[in-house]
Design a protein around this motif. Structure first.
Motif, PDB file in Angstrom:
ATOM      1  N   THR A 319     -18.100  14.028   2.757  1.00  0.00           N
ATOM      2  CA  THR A 319     -17.682  13.053   2.382  1.00  0.00           C
ATOM      3  C   THR A 319     -17.161  12.243   3.835  1.00  0.00           C
ATOM      4  N   ILE A 320     -18.252  11.465   3.971  1.00  0.00           N
ATOM      5  CA  ILE A 320     -17.021   9.942   4.779  1.00  0.00           C
ATOM      6  C   ILE A 320     -17.324   8.737   4.068  1.00  0.00           C
ATOM      7  N   ARG A 321     -15.897   8.306   4.057  1.00  0.00           N
ATOM      8  CA  ARG A 321     -15.446   7.695   3.568  1.00  0.00           C
ATOM      9  C   ARG A 321     -15.039   6.297   4.633  1.00  0.00           C
ATOM     10  N   ALA A 322     -15.676   4.597   4.761  1.00  0.00           N
ATOM     11  CA  ALA A 322     -15.155   4.043   5.259  1.00  0.00           C
ATOM     12  C   ALA A 322     -15.339   2.971   5.322  1.00  0.00           C
ATOM     13  N   ASN A 323     -13.651   1.969   5.976  1.00  0.00           N
ATOM     14  CA  ASN A 323     -14.408   0.303   5.531  1.00  0.00           C
ATOM     15  C   ASN A 323     -13.799  -0.385   6.472  1.00  0.00           C
ATOM     16  N   GLN A 324     -14.339  -1.533   6.655  1.00  0.00           N
ATOM     17  CA  GLN A 324     -12.015  -2.614   6.709  1.00  0.00           C
ATOM     18  C   GLN A 324     -11.612  -2.591   5.325  1.00  0.00           C
ATOM     19  N   ALA A 325     -10.468  -3.080   5.878  1.00  0.00           N
ATOM     20  CA  ALA A 325      -9.863  -2.888   4.492  1.00  0.00           C
ATOM     21  C   ALA A 325     -10.006  -3.997   3.918  1.00  0.00           C
ATOM     22  N   SER A 326      -9.851  -4.159   2.388  1.00  0.00           N
ATOM     23  CA  SER A 326      -9.768  -4.794   1.082  1.00  0.00           C
ATOM     24  C   SER A 326      -8.810  -5.237   1.162  1.00  0.00           C
ATOM     25  N   VAL A 327      -8.081  -5.982   1.519  1.00  0.00           N
ATOM     26  CA  VAL A 327      -6.623  -6.715   2.532  1.00  0.00           C
ATOM     27  C   VAL A 327      -6.027  -7.354   0.203  1.00  0.00           C
ATOM     28  N   LYS A 328      -7.263  -8.140   0.736  1.00  0.00           N
ATOM     29  CA  LYS A 328      -6.977  -8.975  -0.892  1.00  0.00           C
ATOM     30  C   LYS A 328      -6.809  -8.154  -2.109  1.00  0.00           C
ATOM     31  N   ARG A 329      -7.703  -7.023  -2.237  1.00  0.00           N
ATOM     32  CA  ARG A 329      -8.014  -6.196  -3.473  1.00  0.00           C
ATOM     33  C   ARG A 329      -6.399  -5.303  -3.374  1.00  0.00           C
ATOM     34  N   LEU A 330      -6.061  -4.968  -1.995  1.00  0.00           N
ATOM     35  CA  LEU A 330      -4.885  -3.894  -2.298  1.00  0.00           C
ATOM     36  C   LEU A 330      -3.621  -5.099  -2.484  1.00  0.00           C
ATOM     37  N   LEU A 331      -3.414  -6.198  -1.615  1.00  0.00           N
ATOM     38  CA  LEU A 331      -2.128  -6.797  -1.822  1.00  0.00           C
ATOM     39  C   LEU A 331      -1.490  -6.448  -3.315  1.00  0.00           C
ATOM     40  N   PRO A 332      -2.267  -7.196  -4.386  1.00  0.00           N
ATOM     41  CA  PRO A 332      -1.072  -6.771  -5.630  1.00  0.00           C
ATOM     42  C   PRO A 332      -0.390  -6.212  -5.491  1.00  0.00           C
ATOM     43  N   ARG A 333      -1.034  -4.473  -5.166  1.00  0.00           N
ATOM     44  CA  ARG A 333      -0.132  -3.012  -5.078  1.00  0.00           C
ATOM     45  C   ARG A 333       0.874  -2.772  -4.368  1.00  0.00           C
ATOM     46  N   LEU A 334       0.399  -3.196  -3.374  1.00  0.00           N
ATOM     47  CA  LEU A 334       1.365  -3.007  -1.246  1.00  0.00           C
ATOM     48  C   LEU A 334       2.578  -4.518  -2.448  1.00  0.00           C
TER      49      LEU A 334
END
Lengths: 384, 161
Positions: A319-334
């Motif tokens: 399985t290949i998974r790739a993308n530009q990071a979805s920064v806004k989605r991840l910000l609260p956790r990070l």
């Protein structure tokens, strides 16, 4: 205002340029306080990305103070100190609504395969970037996030790309407790991916590169095993042996189009540009992962095509998974990881350089001088 | 390089984001079904186009916002206009763009000279930092360049005789 000016491959300078203007009612103008040089900026700097025009200002990792807002901006106000995700996202299209902020359909008319990115060629929308004193920020109510009062600005600027991209690289790997994860590339993103992989509970994290100083840094920062492929007969064979001749559960490509280590890939991808860069790391990832394993790609490749062992992808059921990071989605956790002390993004920064010395800053990072890992540019207005 | 064993349980945050639901065969997105409405979503107001823009043939119209940096101009601009007549799938889109980028470099030098600015190529390449941190490398490169140039000159001189 002072801004970076691209003059051609390996040539940049800082010079006075016109101030950016509000072009759309949802725009803001931001006075930059920190701006980084990203490893992917080097692909532009080396002339690897099509439609990189002379006169453009790079820079997609920056923080700054809001100086002016358009009439439809409601959430931001003048004076807010914000971190600005590298993706330009409208927040309204189907892709943004599904959390794919790196794939916005309303920010890049020049190409459909990539959303708008600050300072990343016309292939990514033709926006001037943040290696400047001021920058225009579209969709100001969507991406920019006010920096928490107790957060170090050096940590904040790393949350615009490095941390989210490294984290998403690990997240896309679908790491299960007990897994063995191999990260290709010990640049800032690779080191962060290796560090973030531990959040998902693997038993081993291995990082592969060819520069000893970076491997040593990665070992200390990310608490992972580090190996130099220069001293291996064959990296794929080495990794098979290191995983009981089984293959890694997850392989992560954090290198992209300027990989070293394979003469054919280097010649066809970097010397003659017959393919979109050298896909050596991705080739190794595909061939090192176990059958049914997962390959996660965050390394940047150009648009035309690459030579890859796609037959092995099929035959191994990868399985290949790739993308530009979805920064806004991840910000609260990070932000939570940083505020609680679990992540130390500023620990990656090795060089703080005035914007005026941008030519040297690029050369230091590009030529791996002075044990450089990550460079932050400080504009003159942020120093006074 | 020696790898020092670490107690992984001591790594801050170890395992705390492990998610058994992160099943890799399912795309990492919050699926809403809106994909089936295609491009009929509510768009932001259209940014006025006050510079020449080249648009992908794979789109019906401009995006609501766009960058306005460095519009196409000169010979490189003509090549870029040609490139944008072809879809992102075609080599005749990307190869001309790379060619235009290279031509654009020479246009940039001419533009500098036209504005009375002689570009300092050494400074723009950041060679001061190379000298500061890698003197040996700079000397080696210079010696190699001098030797290669001398060899080429002597080869052509001999040929002339």
């Amino acid at each position: 205002m002072l801004a970076m000016n691209y003059r051609g491959p390996y040539r940049v300078r800082a010079e006075q340029r016109p101030m950016p203007e509000i072009k759309h009612p949802e725009d803001a103008i931001v006075r930059v306080t920190r701006s980084c040089i990203c490893g992917s900026d080097l692909h532009l700097y080396h002339g690897m990305v099509p439609d990189t025009r002379v006169g453009m200002t790079f820079g997609h990792e920056f923080t700054g103070i809001v100086e002016e807002v358009g009439p439809l901006v409601q959430k931001l106000k003048v004076g807010d100190h914000v971190l600005v995700p590298f993706n330009i996202a409208c927040g309204k299209c189907n892709f943004c609504k599904q959390g794919l902020y790196g794939n916005c359909h309303e920010s890049n008319p020049m190409a459909t395969a990539v959303g708008g990115i600050f300072g990343y060629s016309h292939t990514a929308g033709g926006y001037d970037g943040g290696q400047a004193e001021y920058v225009r920020v579209p969709y100001a109510d969507v991406g920019p996030t006010v920096i928490p009062a107790d957060m170090d600005p050096d940590d904040a600027v790393m949350l615009t790309d490095v941390v989210p991209t490294g984290y998403q690289a690990a997240e896309m790997g679908g790491i299960k407790p007990g897994d063995t994860v191999v990260v290709f590339g010990a640049g800032p993103i690779g080191i962060m991916a290796a560090r973030c992989a531990w959040f998902f509970g693997p038993s081993r994290v291995i990082i592969i590169d060819h520069l000893d100083y970076r491997l040593e840094f990665a070992q200390n920062y990310a608490k992972c095993e580090a190996y130099n492929f220069k001293f291996m007969k064959d990296p794929v064979e080495f990794l098979k042996k290191a995983t009981d001749w089984y293959g890694a559960d997850v392989c992560i490509d954090c290198v992209g189009c300027e990989a070293e280590g394979n003469t054919l890939q280097t010649f066809s991808g970097r010397v003659t540009l017959m393919q979109a860069g050298a896909a050596t790391a991705l080739q190794w990832a595909i061939n090192s992962v176990k059958k049914g394993g997962i390959v996660s790609i965050v390394g940047v490749y150009g648009p035309p095509f690459n030579l890859l062992p796609i037959g092995n992808v099929v035959n191994k059921g990868i399985t290949i998974r790739a993308n530009q990071a979805s920064v806004k989605r991840l910000l609260p956790r990070l932000i939570d990881h940083v505020q609680s002390g679990r992540l130390n993004p500023k620990g990656l920064i090795t060089h703080r350089i005035p914007l005026e010395e941008i030519s040297d800053a690029y050369n230091i990072f590009s030529s791996k001088l002075d044990n450089c890992i990550k460079t932050v540019l400080i504009p003159p207005s942020a120093r006074s | 390089m020696k790898n020092i064993p670490v107690n992984i349980q001591d790594i801050p945050g170890y395992g705390m984001d492990a998610d058994p639901e992160n099943e890799p065969t399912y795309p990492m997105k919050n699926y809403t079904g809106d994909d089936h409405n295609r491009i009929n979503y509510e768009r932001s107001e259209q940014q006025p186009a006050d510079v020449e823009l080249l648009m992908s043939t794979e789109r019906p119209a401009l995006t609501a916002v766009f960058g306005t940096s460095t519009p196409p101009s000169g010979l490189s601009g003509m090549i870029r206009r040609y490139a944008f007549k072809h879809s992102e799938d075609r080599y005749r889109h990307w190869i001309p763009l790379i060619l235009a980028d290279r031509i654009n470099v020479y246009e940039g030098v001419l533009g500098d000279l036209a504005h009375g600015h002689i570009p300092n190529i050494f400074a723009e390449r950041g060679l001061k930092s190379s000298w500061k941190y890698n003197k040996k490398g700079v000397i080696k490169k210079t010696v190699v360049a001098v030797l290669v140039t001398a060899a080429i000159i002597s080869f052509f001189r001999r040929k002339k005789r």
